[in-house]
Scaffold this motif. Structure first.
Motif, PDB file in Angstrom:
ATOM      1  N   GLN A  19      28.180  43.598  21.519  1.00  0.00           N
ATOM      2  CA  GLN A  19      28.676  44.960  20.982  1.00  0.00           C
ATOM      3  C   GLN A  19      28.689  45.973  22.080  1.00  0.00           C
ATOM      4  N   ASN A  74      33.694  42.346  17.422  1.00  0.00           N
ATOM      5  CA  ASN A  74      33.887  43.691  16.389  1.00  0.00           C
ATOM      6  C   ASN A  74      32.782  43.634  15.445  1.00  0.00           C
ATOM      7  N   VAL A 103      29.348  45.366  14.349  1.00  0.00           N
ATOM      8  CA  VAL A 103      28.630  46.483  14.512  1.00  0.00           C
ATOM      9  C   VAL A 103      27.473  46.776  13.735  1.00  0.00           C
ATOM     10  N   GLU A 149      26.831  48.758  10.583  1.00  0.00           N
ATOM     11  CA  GLU A 149      28.006  48.808   9.696  1.00  0.00           C
ATOM     12  C   GLU A 149      28.613  47.572   9.031  1.00  0.00           C
ATOM     13  N   ASN A 150      28.613  46.383   9.845  1.00  0.00           N
ATOM     14  CA  ASN A 150      29.160  45.312   9.276  1.00  0.00           C
ATOM     15  C   ASN A 150      28.336  43.988   9.360  1.00  0.00           C
ATOM     16  N   SER A 195      18.777  47.909  17.505  1.00  0.00           N
ATOM     17  CA  SER A 195      19.674  49.257  18.170  1.00  0.00           C
ATOM     18  C   SER A 195      19.050  49.767  19.302  1.00  0.00           C
ATOM     19  N   LEU A 197      20.395  47.724  22.015  1.00  0.00           N
ATOM     20  CA  LEU A 197      22.081  48.095  22.178  1.00  0.00           C
ATOM     21  C   LEU A 197      21.866  49.286  23.224  1.00  0.00           C
ATOM     22  N   ARG A 215      23.804  49.051  26.985  1.00  0.00           N
ATOM     23  CA  ARG A 215      25.008  50.213  27.019  1.00  0.00           C
ATOM     24  C   ARG A 215      24.701  50.901  28.324  1.00  0.00           C
TER      25      ARG A 215
END
Lengths: 338, 506
Positions: free
Chosen positions: A114, A120, A122, A125-126, A321, A324, A328
């Motif tokens: 991600q 795709n 997330v 979200e999914n 998270s 993540l 990033r």
């Protein structure tokens, strides 16, 4: 169990057990199981495993699934959909019914993927974690017979004096946990390290034992057999502060590296559209499975019992998270993403 | 000698171990012969149950399973052009034409004997020299050497089964091109995947081989029926004679060496062994054109090689703890479940276990010979099934096989498209063996090259400093040069013969 059953009978017992499994008979020890929400589950659970049969992820899921199936009183079926570093399973997961009968096993590539924009999914979200029952830090190993260096200090000295780029055999390349950690170590230590990705564990070990690369990147449990055989030497634990069992090996702070490392982890995931009471139930089952003797044996066998803790869905989402964001930032710093 | 007796008593005197031996032997043959479902599938099912076995029983069960599953897929390859697994694909090249020529029994007999022979010799070498070979192989063969080995194998690929050499090379290039679909091993960049996440994993090799062999053959036979020219294959139950085998002694010897060394290399194993075994048989043959038409050597060479790889795969596993593939990785897991780690110390601390495994593999190979002999007399009668009934069964098996590898419908479509494309290409003289060789060697070769370049500081001259790689690359250059020289000489001779009457009349 092994101690109490005579050797010849153990094999026969195994064959009998196999026959029983073929008939789809599940052990129904469900007395302590969490309460089922509206009769869920009433049929088998399918878990997609995005890596090949017999690999680390496959073994982890089958070990956890065996305990979860015992608690839930239904069978777990496994569909191995390997390819593209774990991405090939994702489309099927995304179109599967969100009724809690199809789950996904995956590891930290969900997060790195991600962050690097490779897939795709997330988080939140999914896809959401049901539980994250296994984590581990990583280590760098050298070949014990490498006469150029015998610990981290001498390795850094050697690399700085010669200016040589030292190659690191790791499971994944750019945009992965392994690549980012090695790059941060390389930059922080002022030496040239370059990851050579070897997807196959055998090739990876072979590369370091054959001295085709200078370093080997993996988790302590993966390297342990070779360390005990005197073939590999761990030189750096990629963790802020190593657990006591690893206190003899320098960690990041010991060698003056200040970045915050990330952990490797394996998790069971579901769609957030799965009814909440079913996700809660799955989480409770996973928690109970993670406490079981079978799962603890598995953790010990893979040497991840020292570092693993259980994250339920909510804490797991937070854990993923945070990772993540770290990835990033790291990927941005390394120029992998804008 | 005492080790051998220990091993024999370990397998034969314990009823439970013997029961597991028989179970693994038959299970491996059955699972190995079903396309898309391999010995690995059975091993994965078995893995949790190995906790209830002793370490020796667990490791032995996987070892026997490995041996018998590699053999199992040759039967369907020979009889119906459906290889049970990729390492049996080269058995289609000549095995199926032999069936069409009414020599099915001979082809199966050759596959059985070759498998047993390759596996037995490999098991014997493994018994004698595991400890010394393992360390050397791992040091001598890194990614640059594997890349050089693939290049060496590719230099002969164009000569296999095509109408002309240019048709052969175009077929290989098509295979190499197909191998590039997916994700580039350099930098993980999606390549030719047309935006599909599924295609990022590349085109599944099993789907391609099922398409180009099984589906295209069904179409071809269907065409022959429609044109009224199909002659059903005669049932042949003759076993190859000793003289026929003796004539192939050099090919067998070569394939044993190729298979053994391919088997030692992690990530390579039986599949590359089978393809290289076949390629080298073509390279060294006085009559390469006979390959692809139904020659015994074309069945024996790959089947010796892939089974020779089975014993060899135990070498790095037992001596260094390195798993060569999925099945040996599961053996490693079985070891660890019992608190044991394979490696140099294993030969000192668990000698009985090591020798029980060695002996079990040896016995498994010998049992294959016996079972195979019986199969030759019985299983060939499946060919009596009328083709209109057989064709849907073949297609159904193909669809199941293609789907089962990754549980993806995409692979079924790939198989069907590959089948139709192969049907068209075969009719125009292109070689399906060449396409398959290109796909398998392309995938392995590119992966090795991408790893080799950083190891050699991104300098191609790095190959010059690695003796094994250098010898293999020089061999490849020499092979191409000799082939080109022979073609030029032949062309000149033919030109001379054509010109003679004109000169004489002048």
């Amino acid at each position: 169990m092994n101690a109490s059953i005579p050797s010849p009978l153990r094999g026969m017992l195994a064959v009998c057990l196999l026959s029983l499994s073929g008939l789809g008979v599940a052990d129904a020890q469900t007395t302590e199981a969490p309460e089922k929400p509206d009769g869920y589950p009433s049929r088998d659970i399918t878990v997609m495993i995005p890596f090949g049969t017999g690999g680390g992820s496959d073994q982890m899921m089958r070990a956890l699934g065996a305990e979860m199936a015992r608690i839930m009183g239904v069978d777990f079926r496994y569909t191995n959909k390997s390819g593209a570093g774990g991405l090939a399973a994702i489309p099927d997961f995304l179109v599967a019914p969100t009724d809690g009968y199809t789950l996904l096993q995956h590891h930290d590539a969900v997060v790195t993927g991600q962050a690097a924009g490779k897939h795709n999914l997330v988080i939140g979200e999914n896809i959401v974690p049901i539980c994250i029952p296994q984590q581990d830090f990583s280590q760098l190993f050298i070949n014990a017979e490498d006469d150029r260096f015998d610990d981290w200090e001498s390795l850094v000295e050697y690399a700085q004096e010669t200016g040589e780029t030292l190659r690191v055999a790791a499971s994944s390349g750019q945009g992965s946990h392994e690549h980012s950690m090695v790059t941060l170590i390389s930059e922080g230590s002022g030496i040239d390290l370059e990851v050579v990705p070897f997807g196959d564990p055998g090739e990876r070990v072979s590369a370091i034992l054959g001295q085709h690369v200078a370093l080997y990147y993996d988790q302590p449990g993966e390297g342990r057999p070779y360390v005990e055989e005197g073939q590999l030497t761990p030189v750096l634990s990629i963790v802020e502060e190593a657990p006591d069992a690893f206190s003899h090996i320098p960690d990041l702070r010991d060698v003056g590296l200040e970045f915050n490392p990330t952990l490797k982890f394996r998790a069971l995931w579901a769609s957030p559209e799965v009814p909440e009471e079913r996700r809660d139930y799955l989480e409770a089952v996973c928690r109970q499975a993670a406490d079981s003797e079978g799962w603890q044996d598995y953790l010990e066998r893979t040497y991840t019992h020292l570092n693993s803790r259980f994250y339920g869905s909510e804490e797991g989402t937070e854990f993923a998270s945070q990772m993540l964001e770290t990835y990033r930032t790291t990927f941005r710093d390394l120029g992998i993403i804008d | 000698m005492s080790d051998l007796i220990t091993g024999l008593s370990g397998v034969l005197l314990d009823p439970a171990t013997l029961g597991l031996f028989v179970f693994a032997l038959i299970g491996g043959i059955v699972f190995g012969s079903i396309p898309g479902i391999s010995g690995v599938t059975l091993a994965a099912i078995l893995l949790p149950f190995t906790a209830g076995m002793s370490t020796t029983q667990a490791v032995m069960t996987f070892a026997v399973l490995y041996v018998s599953s590699v053999y199992g897929g040759a039967i369907t390859a020979i009889l119906f052009n459906i290889p049970g697994s990729p390492n049996n694909a080269p058995a289609c090249f000549d095995g199926y034409p032999m069936t069409l020529n009414g020599q099915s029994g001979k082809a199966i007999g050759a596959a059985v004997t070759a498998s047993a022979l390759g596996g037995t010799v490999s098991a014997l070498v493994m018994m004698l020299a595991t400890e010394s070979i393992a360390g050397w192989a791992v040091r001598a063969f890194g990614p640059p050497e594997i890349f050089a080995l693939v290049v060496f194998g590719l230099t002969v690929a164009g000569a296999v089964g095509a109408q002309t050499l240019s048709h052969g090379w175009l077929s290989v290039c098509l295979g190499l091109l197909l191998a590039t679909i997916g994700t580039s091993p350099a930098g993980n960049v999606p390549r030719f995947n047309m935006g599909s996440t599924y295609l990022m994993g590349g085109i599944e090799f099993v789907a391609i081989i099922l398409g180009v062999f099984a589906v295209s053959e069904v179409l071809k036979q269907g065409q022959h029926i429609a044109e009224g020219i199909r002659v059903p294959p005669k049932i042949g139950i003759d076993f190859p004679s000793f003289a026929e085998f003796w004539a192939l002694k050099l090919a067998v010897f070569r394939s044993i060496i190729i298979g053994f060394f391919s088997g030692i290399l992690p990530g390579i194993g039986a599949t590359l062994a089978a393809f290289l075994g076949y390629n080298e048989a073509v390279r060294w043959s006085r009559n390469p054109k006979k390959f692809g038409t139904g020659t015994l050597e074309g069945v024996v060479a790959p089947e010796v090689a892939n089974n020779a790889a089975t014993g060899a795969a135990m070498v790095p596993l037992l001596a260094l703890g390195i798993p060569g593939g999925a099945l040996t990785a599961m053996m490693l897991a079985a070891f660890q479940m019992h608190g044991l780690d394979p490696g140099p110390a294993l030969f000192m601390t668990s000698r009985e276990l090591v020798w029980t495994v060695f002996v079990a593999m040896l016995l498994a190979n010998m049992s294959i010979m016996l079972l195979g002999y019986l199969e030759t007399k019985t299983i060939v009668h499946l060919l009596r099934i009328p083709f209109p009934l057989l064709a849907p069964i073949i297609l159904m098996l193909g669809i199941i096989g293609a789907y089962a590898v990754r549980n993806l419908m995409l692979d079924v479509w790939v198989m069907l498209i590959a089948g139709i494309a192969a049907f068209v290409l075969r009719g125009r003289g292109y070689s399906m063996a060449g396409v398959v060789l290109g796909v398998i060697l392309g995938q392995i070769g590119e992966g090795a090259f991408v790893k080799a370049m950083p190891i050699m500081n991104y300098e191609l001259t790095g190959f010059l400093y690695r003796p094994v790689a250098l010898v293999l690359l020089l061999g490849a250059v020499l092979s191409v040069a000799i082939s080109a020289f022979q073609r030029v000489r032949r062309a000149r001779k033919e030109a001379g013969r054509d010109g003679l009457p004109a000169d004489a009349s002048a």
